[in-house]
Design an enzyme around this catalytic site. Sequence first.
Site, PDB file in Angstrom:
ATOM      1  N   HIS A 308      -5.644  -6.334  -2.724  1.00  0.00           N
ATOM      2  CA  HIS A 308      -5.516  -5.293  -1.706  1.00  0.00           C
ATOM      3  C   HIS A 308      -5.805  -5.914  -0.350  1.00  0.00           C
ATOM      4  O   HIS A 308      -6.665  -6.782  -0.242  1.00  0.00           O
ATOM      5  CB  HIS A 308      -6.508  -4.151  -1.981  1.00  0.00           C
ATOM      6  CG  HIS A 308      -6.165  -2.903  -1.240  1.00  0.00           C
ATOM      7  ND1 HIS A 308      -6.531  -2.697   0.078  1.00  0.00           N
ATOM      8  CD2 HIS A 308      -5.443  -1.818  -1.613  1.00  0.00           C
ATOM      9  CE1 HIS A 308      -6.066  -1.525   0.465  1.00  0.00           C
ATOM     10  NE2 HIS A 308      -5.397  -0.973  -0.523  1.00  0.00           N
ATOM     11  N   ASP A 366      -3.409   1.321  -8.287  1.00  0.00           N
ATOM     12  CA  ASP A 366      -2.133   1.433  -8.993  1.00  0.00           C
ATOM     13  C   ASP A 366      -2.103   0.708 -10.321  1.00  0.00           C
ATOM     14  O   ASP A 366      -1.141   0.836 -11.077  1.00  0.00           O
ATOM     15  CB  ASP A 366      -0.995   0.940  -8.095  1.00  0.00           C
ATOM     16  CG  ASP A 366      -0.663   1.982  -7.058  1.00  0.00           C
ATOM     17  OD1 ASP A 366      -0.815   3.163  -7.365  1.00  0.00           O
ATOM     18  OD2 ASP A 366      -0.284   1.603  -5.940  1.00  0.00           O
TER      19      ASP A 366
END
Length: 432
Positions: A308, A366
């Site tokens: 991320h 996700d």
Amino acid sequence: MSNATYSLVNDATGEKISLPLVRGAMGPPGADVGKVYSKLGIFTYDPGFTSTCSCDSSITYIDGDQGILLYRGYPVDQLAQNSTFVEVAYLILHGELPSKAELAEFDHNIRLHTMINESLKRFYDGFRYDAHPMAMLTGIVGSLSAFYHDTANNKDARHREIFAHRMIAKIPTITAAAYKKYFGQPFMYPQNDLDYCSNLLYMMFAVPSEPYRVDPVAAKALDILFILHADHEQNASTSTVRLAASTGCNPYAAIAAGIAALWGPAHGGANEAVLRMLDSIDSKNNIQAFLTKVKDKTSGVRLMGFGHRVYKNFDPRAKIIREQCHKVLKHLGKENDPQMELALELERIALADDYFVERKLYPNVDFYSGIIYKALGIPVNMFTPMFAVARTVGWVAHWMEMVSDPAGLKIGRPRQVYTGAAMRDYVALDQR
Ligand code: ACO
């Protein structure tokens, strides 16, 4: 602004500029580089905006090193545990948790606007049956800008409020219709006695020929997922909404731009990419070979659902979703789901691997959301649209924050370092 504590010097001329620091309530300050070009004749250069704040915002706070995500100051895990998506939507839009009466009124307003204009439904006819639902969402949401001329004055607070209600209320209806299009099933009208997520599940899975009962566990899981996805400060899609809106364009058009940006596999498309990746790995025996490919930079393969831009410790949303994932699979009698087992093994091996440890790559939201969606019977190409439904709240809140602050309404216009041909004269066609 505080007193300047940073300065930039042009080594060639010795010219110096002090950079005022812009301080927020939490987190590092931003050095205001707005005058660097006029004073020093240079641009600041930050492709990917890794060190650049594009605005002030009081909606969401992230501390990527500590794994903290706050909406209006409230930790997302507390909200996921105690609140509902609609209440969180109110909080994100208005800045405070609602009273009982405020929540009831907001909930009523959202339910009131769930239907879409009958002629808008005919827009779906223009798409092939197998069009990606994100393509339909981008087009249909953009088309809403052609319907609501009565509330198109961005400077009017009541117009902005009605836009917010309409957008948040209609996005599930639009998304469910995109799902129905693929199966050639009739679009289902919303049932306004159902809560937000139950209504979405109803519009997706019910058919007119038989009764349909929404599974409350599925609706609750979806509600939690939506809370976790509701906002994430200046991510790519939200920044896209802000940039489009900075031109003063129609707000539905700005949201359509955000939906387009969300679609990419480096952003909201990652949940779809995770499932496709798990399908391609197929078995636990192939994990090592797959990770070897991931670590080979020439392969272009990434471990989807890992890493991320901001979270370099862990993604607080991933923790909650992981737990939800087990709950949902257990409820549905799918706890021995081979894909979940494969995902957990992949996670275990990657988290112990130096490549991922050194680069601080952890599972993001996700990595698991796709597994829950799949267990709920939602097809892979609908994963990113589900994300879009939830993130609509964040996009709308950022649009409202920006548009209601006249100081925030400066058109977004980045500069560039030009790398093309130097100035040259036109050469006539017969001389080339
Ligand atoms: N798999 C393998 N290597 C990775 C991964 C990954 N998923 N993510 C980052 N890296 C490596 C990079 O190759 C790079 O290695 P290097 O230093 O040897 O060159 C290093 O880690 C840093 O990566 P960057 O690409 O610079 O990190 P950035 O912050 O730009 O990217 C991103 C963040 C796009 C999320 C990235 O981690 C990625 O592509 N992840 C997979 C896609 C994904 O899951 N996206 C969802 C994000 S969450 C969301 O939008 C809801």
